[in-house]
Each structure stands twice: as C-alpha cells, then as structure tokens.
Enzyme design. Structure first.
Site, PDB file in Angstrom:
ATOM      1  CE  LYS A 190     -28.756 -48.864 -47.139  1.00  0.00           C
ATOM      2  NZ  LYS A 190     -27.651 -48.106 -45.994  1.00  0.00           N
TER       3      LYS A 190
ATOM      4  CD  GLN B 295     -24.021 -47.510 -45.561  1.00  0.00           C
ATOM      5  OE1 GLN B 295     -25.196 -47.276 -46.318  1.00  0.00           O
ATOM      6  NE2 GLN B 295     -24.441 -48.319 -44.564  1.00  0.00           N
TER       7      GLN B 295
ATOM      8  CG  ASP C  95     -30.597 -43.123 -43.755  1.00  0.00           C
ATOM      9  OD1 ASP C  95     -31.244 -43.883 -43.794  1.00  0.00           O
ATOM     10  OD2 ASP C  95     -29.006 -43.593 -43.675  1.00  0.00           O
TER      11      ASP C  95
END
Ligand code: NAP
Length: 285
Positions: free
Chosen positions: A54, A98, A121
């Site tokens: 990422k 994460q 997200d």
C-alpha cells in the site's frame, strides 16, 4: 461458452495512473500532495507485506507516505493516541488501520476513532451509515473495486439479478448495497442459505466472497453470467479463489482470475479513496 477474463491487474494499473494524474492536479492547485497514513500494530508478516504494498503504490501515485508503526504490545490507549493524532493532522488525508490487530485490541472501537472524512478503508460505523443511506462517503475498497470490474464487462446492472455469496462487513454486505444502489435485484447468500446452487444459478452477476476455496462450481453459474471471485486462498499449488476457475470458465460469460482479478483493485481503490478524501477536505477548509 468460454468466459472472457476480466484483467484486474490492467484495470488497477489504469485506476492508479488516473489517481496519479489527480494527485498531480491536486498538487498544482493546493501546493501539497494527499497523505496516506497506514497504521501497522505489531509485526504480523502478512500484514507487513500488505502495508508495504500500500505504501509503495501510494508513493508511486505521488502521495505522501505518513506510515506509523506501533509496537505489538501497545495498549488500546496507545493505538488510540496515534489515531487521534493522525485525525487532527491536516497533512493526513487518509488513515488506514491495518487489520487484524494483535489479540486483545478492540478493532471496531479503534476503527471508529478514524473520522469519516479520513476513513479511506470505509470501515467505520459512520461510513457504514453513509453507505446504508446512500449518502456521499468513502466506500470499502474491495466491493468498490468489484464495481469497477463490473463496469469493464459493460453489463447493464439496472434490473439485473445479482447474488453475493458472503455477508461480511468488509465485503459481502457493502457489496450487496453497492449493487442495490445501481438498481440490481440483490440477494445476499451466506452459510445458512438453504440451497446455494438454486440461489446462485439465478444470477446475472455472481460475486463469490465466502472465503471457501472452490465453493463455486459450474452448477452455481447461469450460462453467460458475470462471475467475480473475491476469495483469496494460499494453497500448495499457489493462490486460488472461491470459484473453481477451470470449470466455471466453460460456463460463465465473464470471469475474474485469481490472482490478477479483484486483488489488485483493492489497493487501487484505497488510493482513489485517499485522493477523494484529500479533495473533500480541501473543499471544506
Ligand atoms: P468472512 O468475514 O469470513 O465472511 C465470509 C462470508 O461468507 C460469511 O458471511 C459467511 O456466512 C459466508 N460463507 C461462508 N461459507 C459459506 C458457504 N459455504 N456458503 C455460503 N456462504 C458462506 O470473509 P471476508 O472477509 O468477507 O472475505 C471473503 C474472502 O474474500 C476471503 O477469501 C478473503 O481472503 C477474500 N478477500 C479478498 C480481498 C481482496 O482484496 N481480493 C479483500 C478482502 C477479502 P456467515 O455470515 O453465515 O458466517
């Protein structure tokens, strides 16, 4: 019939290059670039790889890398302090916590510390609420990537019968809503669905997101249907999906491979969300 393959690697590359153009235009206009803060708690090797990718692709798109590494033994308060700091920092356009977090840390409570405007997200309760209302907001990356892949096929979603196998907060549930928002007639199947073959084989669009290797075979697929395989499983023979690729390929109209289908789209959509977040924040300030 042999299915046409949907090349997620190529589509993701195109999306990332469009994002890079958007980042360059943003820099022209605002004299700075969007910043992505990935937050990794601990040293889970798979998470380290995901976060590295990422960060690398965000930097390739011209974004600022504002990564934070938090020790594995951090308390909830420690992680919360990092998230609050990033939430208040104007250089941070998007925050990605994460998952999974080390055991003992409450994921849902910590995720909800991310302001919806920086929730790239799309997983906070606030973003889920906006999705549910069909209001503008940042959408979860994997289901958004599936929507872009569906566009590639040219299928008319309005009025189509769509079946999503899986109802997770991360994939299946938001996928169903995104399809509904495009006026598909949506069924969400799950582990208690009584006759999956009967339900799935009605679909013009079948999205497999059950996390069960090889669950979907040709018996689940209507001749000519668009089949999107979200599943990813590491096996001794390499990566496989939820769909039995070789068999379904002979029946579907369109099919995503694993790897090279949905997987690459997830990070591309994360970058797109980060750019969108930066633009919205700039408009508001
Ligand atoms: P998850 O949280 O485990 O959810 C799986 C869902 O599938 C659940 O709703 C479950 O039903 C349903 N299910 C399980 N077995 C089933 C069966 N036999 N028949 C029908 N439904 C069944 O998984 P997830 O996070 O949504 O992820 C799904 C898959 O996508 C995994 O393979 C994951 O690795 C992959 N994934 C890929 C990406 C990507 O970037 N490509 C991103 C995220 C996830 P219940 O609710 O009844 O238990």
């Amino acid at each position: 019939m042999t299915a046409q393959l949907i090349d997620g690697t190529a589509v993701a590359k195109r999306v990332r290059s469009e994002v890079a153009e958007g980042v360059a235009a943003f820099r022209e206009e605002h004299g700075r670039v969007p910043g992505l803060a990935t937050v990794l708690v601990g040293e889970d090797p798979a998470s380290e790889v995901y976060v590295r990718n990422k960060r690398r692709l965000a930097a390739e798109a011209g974004m600022q890398d504002l990564h934070r590494l938090v020790p594995a033994d951090a308390s909830e308060d420690d992680v919360a302090a990092v998230l609050r700091e990033l939430a208040a920092d104007d250089a941070v356009s998007g925050i990605l916590l994460q998952l999974p977090l080390p055991k003992g840390l409450p994921s849902a409570r910590l995720i909800d510390l991310i302001p919806p405007a920086k929730d790239v997200d799309g997983l906070t309760t606030a973003s889920a609420g906006l999705l549910s209302r069909g209001a503008p907001g940042l959408r979860p990356c994997t289901p958004s990537g599936v929507m872009v892949l569906l566009e590639e096929t040219g299928i008319e979603l309005s009025g189509a019968t769509a079946v999503v196998v899986g109802r997770s907060e991360l994939v299946g549930y938001p996928q169903g809503k995104l399809l509904l928002d495009r006026n598909a007639t949506v069924t969400i199947a799950h582990s208690r669905t009584r006759d999956l073959v009967e339900v799935a084989s009605r679909a013009d669009v079948l999205v497999a997101a059950a996390g069960r290797p090889g669950l979907i075979g040709p018996e689940h697929v209507h001749e000519g249907a668009v089949v999107i395989d979200v599943g990813i499983h590491r096996t001794p023979d390499g990566l496989v999906g939820d769909v039995r690729f070789d068999e379904v390929r002979e029946k579907a109209g369109w099919l995503t491979p694993v790897p090279g289908g949905v997987g690459p789209m997830t990070i591309a959509m994360l970058l797109q969300n980060t750019l969108t977040a930066a633009k919205l924040q700039a408009e508001r300030s």
